[in-house]
Write an enzyme that holds these catalytic residues in place. Structure first.
Site, PDB file in Angstrom:
ATOM      1  N   HIS A  37      28.296  19.014  47.657  1.00 49.79           N
ATOM      2  CA  HIS A  37      28.578  20.275  46.923  1.00 49.79           C
ATOM      3  C   HIS A  37      29.545  19.577  45.801  1.00 49.79           C
ATOM      4  O   HIS A  37      30.740  18.990  45.991  1.00 49.79           O
ATOM      5  CB  HIS A  37      29.325  21.023  47.563  1.00 49.79           C
ATOM      6  N   HIS A  44      19.193  22.744  47.901  1.00 49.73           N
ATOM      7  CA  HIS A  44      19.282  22.508  49.132  1.00 49.73           C
ATOM      8  C   HIS A  44      18.996  23.673  49.964  1.00 49.73           C
ATOM      9  O   HIS A  44      19.104  24.830  49.886  1.00 49.73           O
ATOM     10  CB  HIS A  44      20.389  21.676  49.654  1.00 49.73           C
ATOM     11  N   CYS A  79      27.478  31.845  57.223  1.00 50.63           N
ATOM     12  CA  CYS A  79      26.568  30.924  56.364  1.00 50.63           C
ATOM     13  C   CYS A  79      26.414  29.708  56.813  1.00 50.63           C
ATOM     14  O   CYS A  79      27.496  29.031  57.904  1.00 50.63           O
ATOM     15  CB  CYS A  79      27.159  30.937  55.006  1.00 50.63           C
ATOM     16  N   HIS A  81      23.943  25.591  57.092  1.00 46.45           N
ATOM     17  CA  HIS A  81      22.788  24.684  56.534  1.00 46.45           C
ATOM     18  C   HIS A  81      21.959  24.189  57.859  1.00 46.45           C
ATOM     19  O   HIS A  81      22.772  23.507  58.736  1.00 46.45           O
ATOM     20  CB  HIS A  81      23.362  23.653  55.650  1.00 46.45           C
ATOM     21  N   GLU A  99      31.689  29.077  64.662  1.00 38.83           N
ATOM     22  CA  GLU A  99      32.476  29.929  63.640  1.00 38.83           C
ATOM     23  C   GLU A  99      33.441  30.988  64.213  1.00 38.83           C
ATOM     24  O   GLU A  99      34.198  31.198  63.936  1.00 38.83           O
ATOM     25  CB  GLU A  99      31.827  30.309  62.258  1.00 38.83           C
ATOM     26  N   TYR A 116      19.731  31.260  45.197  1.00 33.88           N
ATOM     27  CA  TYR A 116      20.752  31.584  44.191  1.00 33.88           C
ATOM     28  C   TYR A 116      21.542  30.299  43.699  1.00 33.88           C
ATOM     29  O   TYR A 116      21.329  29.140  44.299  1.00 33.88           O
ATOM     30  CB  TYR A 116      22.134  32.447  44.917  1.00 33.88           C
ATOM     31  N   GLU A 126      27.256  26.012  44.077  1.00 36.28           N
ATOM     32  CA  GLU A 126      26.193  26.397  44.938  1.00 36.28           C
ATOM     33  C   GLU A 126      24.987  26.492  44.541  1.00 36.28           C
ATOM     34  O   GLU A 126      24.809  27.110  43.348  1.00 36.28           O
ATOM     35  CB  GLU A 126      26.792  27.635  45.757  1.00 36.28           C
ATOM     36  N   GLU A 128      21.203  27.144  46.450  1.00 31.14           N
ATOM     37  CA  GLU A 128      20.529  26.932  47.506  1.00 31.14           C
ATOM     38  C   GLU A 128      19.292  27.667  47.659  1.00 31.14           C
ATOM     39  O   GLU A 128      19.183  28.844  47.092  1.00 31.14           O
ATOM     40  CB  GLU A 128      21.539  27.556  48.596  1.00 31.14           C
ATOM     41  N   TRP A 175      26.969  35.030  46.513  1.00 36.59           N
ATOM     42  CA  TRP A 175      25.722  35.309  47.179  1.00 36.59           C
ATOM     43  C   TRP A 175      25.643  36.535  47.870  1.00 36.59           C
ATOM     44  O   TRP A 175      24.623  37.113  47.867  1.00 36.59           O
ATOM     45  CB  TRP A 175      25.478  33.870  48.043  1.00 36.59           C
TER      46      TRP A 175
END
Length: 212
Positions: A37, A44, A79, A81, A99, A116, A126, A128, A175
């Site tokens: 980032h 990604h 959120c 990855h 989290e 987005y 961002e 993604e 997003w």
């Protein structure tokens, strides 16, 4: 500069990687998450998850204030990855636990084609391919926020959250504001939204995701 690694490269098990995407949303390699980032963030793979209880209440979260992208911003429940070899539902289950200390009963695909871009005032971006999922729990849990990831949480009625975003789209992450508009089109009751077929996912997000 992002360190791009081809799919054939042996990855360091001590490093957290993201999956890099090509122009057709195919997998083209990996990069260390800590390096990805910046002002020229490569495309990604990511995901967004919206968690609901049995009454249709939504768990909204505030991102930790020290996160490098969009710190302190109010957003969707979770959120993250997927790593190399990790399916998106498995990644969602992992992040909900890490989290928020929550184990979802069901995780289902809602918006398979969402993508987005968003930039912070300092230029950090961002970028993604970010399918959106709904997670549900039969009994509402008390979240246990991980301070490294989450500053605060709140269960709110979905219709109330929609009204707040309508009144001020900048009150949530970029997003999330975009996703809410598409989720709204699925119907007023989040518990009856139709589940999307996995075949609609872009190539990079389809299972199996084994390293190849």
């Amino acid at each position: 500069m992002t360190q791009k690694l081809g799919p054939e490269v042996e990855l360091d098990p001590e490093v957290e990687y993201v999956v890099l995407c090509g122009t057709r949303h195919e997998r083209i390699g990996y990069a260390p998450k800590a390096e990805v980032h910046h002002q020229s963030t490569p495309l990604h793979l990511a995901f967004s998850c919206y968690l609901f209880d049995a009454d249709g209440n939504f768990l909204v979260t505030w991102r930790a204030k020290h996160k490098p992208t969009f710190p302190g911003v109010r957003t969707n429940s979770c959120c993250g990855h997927p790593g190399p070899g990790e399916s998106i539902p498995d990644a969602i289950a992992r992040r909900l636990t890490d989290e928020l200390g929550i184990a979802a009963d069901r995780i289902e695909l809602m918006l398979p084609e969402f993508t987005y871009e968003a930039a912070m005032p300092d230029g950090t971006r961002e970028n993604e391919v970010c399918p959106v999922y709904r997670a549900t729990v039969a009994t509402r849990p008390e979240p246990e926020p991980n301070p490294d990831e989450v500053h605060d949480t709140e269960w709110v009625p979905w219709e109330k959250f929609l009204a707040e975003v309508d009144a001020d789209p900048t009150s949530v992450s970029p997003w999330c504001a975009l996703q809410v508009e598409q989720l709204r089109a699925l119907g007023p009751d989040p518990l009856t939204w139709p589940v999307a077929e996995n075949q609609r996912l872009p190539e990079v997000a389809r299972e199996p995701l084994e390293k190849r």
